[in-house]
Design a protein around this motif. Structure first.
Motif, PDB file in Angstrom:
ATOM      1  N   GLN A  37       0.901  -1.128   0.008  1.00  0.00           N
ATOM      2  CA  GLN A  37      -0.086  -0.100  -0.044  1.00  0.00           C
ATOM      3  C   GLN A  37       0.836   1.358  -0.132  1.00  0.00           C
ATOM      4  O   GLN A  37       0.739   2.161  -0.793  1.00  0.00           O
ATOM      5  CB  GLN A  37      -0.841   0.047   1.275  1.00  0.00           C
ATOM      6  N   ARG A  38       1.856   1.146   0.995  1.00  0.00           N
ATOM      7  CA  ARG A  38       2.689   2.553   0.962  1.00  0.00           C
ATOM      8  C   ARG A  38       3.859   2.322   0.125  1.00  0.00           C
ATOM      9  O   ARG A  38       4.643   1.076   0.567  1.00  0.00           O
ATOM     10  CB  ARG A  38       3.013   2.701   2.351  1.00  0.00           C
ATOM     11  N   ILE A  61      -0.786   3.963  -2.423  1.00  0.00           N
ATOM     12  CA  ILE A  61      -0.538   5.331  -2.226  1.00  0.00           C
ATOM     13  C   ILE A  61       1.217   5.468  -2.540  1.00  0.00           C
ATOM     14  O   ILE A  61       1.812   4.888  -1.592  1.00  0.00           O
ATOM     15  CB  ILE A  61      -0.926   5.770  -0.826  1.00  0.00           C
ATOM     16  N   THR A  63       4.676   7.682  -3.029  1.00  0.00           N
ATOM     17  CA  THR A  63       5.519   8.858  -2.688  1.00  0.00           C
ATOM     18  C   THR A  63       6.783   8.586  -3.659  1.00  0.00           C
ATOM     19  O   THR A  63       7.269   7.700  -3.743  1.00  0.00           O
ATOM     20  CB  THR A  63       6.163   8.988  -1.246  1.00  0.00           C
ATOM     21  N   ARG A  87      -3.661   9.651  -5.165  1.00  0.00           N
ATOM     22  CA  ARG A  87      -2.704   8.591  -4.384  1.00  0.00           C
ATOM     23  C   ARG A  87      -1.379   8.750  -4.874  1.00  0.00           C
ATOM     24  O   ARG A  87      -0.508   8.010  -4.523  1.00  0.00           O
ATOM     25  CB  ARG A  87      -3.568   7.363  -4.934  1.00  0.00           C
ATOM     26  N   GLU A 102       8.685   7.326   8.132  1.00  0.00           N
ATOM     27  CA  GLU A 102       7.918   6.211   7.631  1.00  0.00           C
ATOM     28  C   GLU A 102       8.541   5.271   6.819  1.00  0.00           C
ATOM     29  O   GLU A 102       9.695   5.439   6.129  1.00  0.00           O
ATOM     30  CB  GLU A 102       7.005   6.952   6.400  1.00  0.00           C
ATOM     31  N   PHE A 104       8.209   1.835   4.176  1.00  0.00           N
ATOM     32  CA  PHE A 104       7.443   1.443   3.110  1.00  0.00           C
ATOM     33  C   PHE A 104       7.221  -0.221   2.775  1.00  0.00           C
ATOM     34  O   PHE A 104       8.068  -0.848   3.143  1.00  0.00           O
ATOM     35  CB  PHE A 104       8.017   1.983   1.826  1.00  0.00           C
ATOM     36  N   ASP A 105       5.977  -0.419   2.178  1.00  0.00           N
ATOM     37  CA  ASP A 105       5.891  -2.058   1.863  1.00  0.00           C
ATOM     38  C   ASP A 105       6.513  -2.235   0.556  1.00  0.00           C
ATOM     39  O   ASP A 105       7.090  -3.563   0.523  1.00  0.00           O
ATOM     40  CB  ASP A 105       4.438  -1.990   1.534  1.00  0.00           C
TER      41      ASP A 105
END
Length: 231
Positions: A37-38, A61, A63, A87, A102, A104-105
């Motif tokens: 997801q991330r 989502i 970045t 997104r 953060e 991330f996946d």
């Protein structure tokens, strides 16, 4: 430069940013997005890979970061003009100094891969002047969640050294896709996927062309949701 049109989005291009190419299309289509997801894309360029991933994964989502202000501007414009703008976010950042707690996946990258030379063409996008393989791997290991994946596309000749460096950073090769430009040729690219868990590696192959400009059925099938072939 003319925009590059896909089925569900278009990519505006610039002479100052690395153009839409087969490497990006392959990684965008083949990267494992299950349970991700991330997502972080390192080196957004035109935004192609991120756009392909969000088309494939409705909960992703993303970045995206790039050291080039021109690339970030272009990615941001392409993101905003797409159906997936909510997104997608793009920031000007050097991965070596990318702040935030953060993790991330999935971390995905089509990294620079030519050693520094005298060419001024695509100097940031295609030379290891700003982000070496070693730094990319080390930083990705720091930013990746336990159970997450790190996926790249690189020239085949760098596969062994890249994998060795990843192993030294506790990232183990889980999947390897060997890509041939044309039938009966030498391997051209590798898509490599790493995780913190050491397990049996999945291996596959993909041939892009049967003969010059005649795509294989497997490549057409892989990209059928994206390319406007024959239009």
């Amino acid at each position: 430069m003319k925009p590059f049109h896909f089925k569900k989005f278009s990519i505006k291009q610039s002479k100052d940013v690395f153009r839409v190419g087969t490497d990006g299309v392959l990684l965008g289509a083949l990267v494992n997005i299950e349970n991700s997801q991330r997502i972080l894309e390192v080196g957004s360029g035109s935004g192609l890979i991120s756009l392909m991933i969000v088309q494939r994964n409705p909960v992703a989502i993303i970045t995206a970061i790039d050291i080039s202000a021109e690339a970030v501007k272009l990615s941001d414009e392409n993101f905003k003009n797409s159906p997936y703008s909510e997104r997608l976010n793009c920031f000007e950042a050097d991965f070596k100094h990318f702040a935030g707690v953060e993790k991330f996946d999935l971390i995905v990258s089509n990294p620079p891969y030519f050693e520094e030379n005298d060419s001024s063409k695509d100097v940031i996008a295609r030379q290891q002047t700003s982000l070496s393989f070693e730094n990319l791997i080390k930083l990705s290991a720091e930013k990746l969640k336990i159970g997450g994946l790190f996926s790249v596309i690189i020239p085949a000749e760098f596969g062994d050294t890249f994998t060795q460096t990843a192993t030294e950073n506790k990232l183990f090769l889980n999947r390897k896709v060997t890509i041939y430009g044309i039938k009966n040729s030498k391997p051209k690219r590798l898509i490599l996927e790493f995780g913190f868990e050491e397990k049996e590696m999945m291996m596959s192959e993909l041939i892009i062309e049967k003969s010059p400009r005649i795509f294989t059925d497997e490549y057409l099938k892989l990209t059928k949701d994206f390319h406007l072939f024959g239009k």
